[in-house]
Design a protein around this motif. Structure first.
Motif, mmCIF file in Angstrom:
data_model
loop_
_atom_site.group_PDB
_atom_site.id
_atom_site.type_symbol
_atom_site.label_atom_id
_atom_site.label_comp_id
_atom_site.label_asym_id
_atom_site.label_seq_id
_atom_site.Cartn_x
_atom_site.Cartn_y
_atom_site.Cartn_z
ATOM 1 N N ASN A 75 0.833 -1.204 0.000
ATOM 2 C CA ASN A 75 0.000 0.000 0.000
ATOM 3 C C ASN A 75 0.870 1.257 0.000
ATOM 4 N N LYS A 79 1.086 4.117 -3.013
ATOM 5 C CA LYS A 79 0.835 5.543 -2.757
ATOM 6 C C LYS A 79 1.992 6.413 -3.232
ATOM 7 N N SER A 161 -7.349 -1.116 -2.300
ATOM 8 C CA SER A 161 -7.619 -0.797 -0.897
ATOM 9 C C SER A 161 -8.726 -1.688 -0.333
ATOM 10 N N TYR A 165 -8.163 -4.141 2.904
ATOM 11 C CA TYR A 165 -9.046 -4.200 4.076
ATOM 12 C C TYR A 165 -9.474 -5.636 4.351
#
Length: 182
Positions: A75, A79, A161, A165
């Protein structure tokens, strides 16, 4: 329709689609919580005493925590648009997830050899969790290919994303369940 209106329309459509996908993931996590919660309640009703968890399940806990750490790095790399790093960490996370699945199967062998009552709930819980892990691994593989095709990046993280999760949710469920039953 002007170009500005067309772009605005497409941006709105994309936002609605991402919101719908997030809602679907939340619904899936809630329904999974109900399944795992039901198994936990059955466990609590059946068993009043502390039990001995097979060591392989304790070891698998460290593996699932490491895989969540790997996903955190994926992640972070996405980003920062460091997509090669993201691919590398995705491969590590998938490998750890597969290793976790193998430990689940090995745990079934330990439980089947046992004559303890707790195997009647640990085996179904582990099987349901294994199925969720398999789904998570498939989704992580999709992320791998989307990263390789530059379909996931810092400006397009909706799908990834949601999968992140879900994967973290699986780790939390596993750690919480083992903490409650041991």
């Amino acid at each position: 329709m002007s170009e500005v209106d067309l772009v605005r329309s497409r941006v709105n459509e994309k936002a609605k689609k991402q919101k719908a996908q997030r809602q679907i993931m939340k619904l899936f996590i809630v329904s999974s919580c109900l399944i795992f919660g039901t198994l936990l309640v059955i466990w609590l009703i059946q068993m009043g005493q502390k039990t001995t968890i097979p060591n392989i399940y304790i070891q698998s806990t460290f593996i699932i925590l490491l895989s969540s750490g790997g996903l955190f790095l994926v992640n972070k790399a996405i980003k920062r648009n460091q997509l090669q790093h993201a691919v590398y960490f995705t491969v590590i996370t998938i490998t750890l997830g597969m290793l976790f699945g193998i430990t689940q199967i090995m745990g079934w062998n330990h439980l089947l050899e046992s004559d303890r009552v707790y195997r009647s709930i640990l085996i179904p819980f582990s099987i349901v969790h294994f199925i969720h892990i398999a789904v998570g691994l498939i989704l992580l593989t999709v992320i791998f290919f989307k990263l390789r095709n530059y379909e996931i990046h810092s400006k397009a993280m909706g799908f990834s994303s949601n999968v992140f999760y879900f994967w973290h949710f699986l780790g939390i469920v596993w750690v919480a369940f083992l903490a409650v039953i041991s």
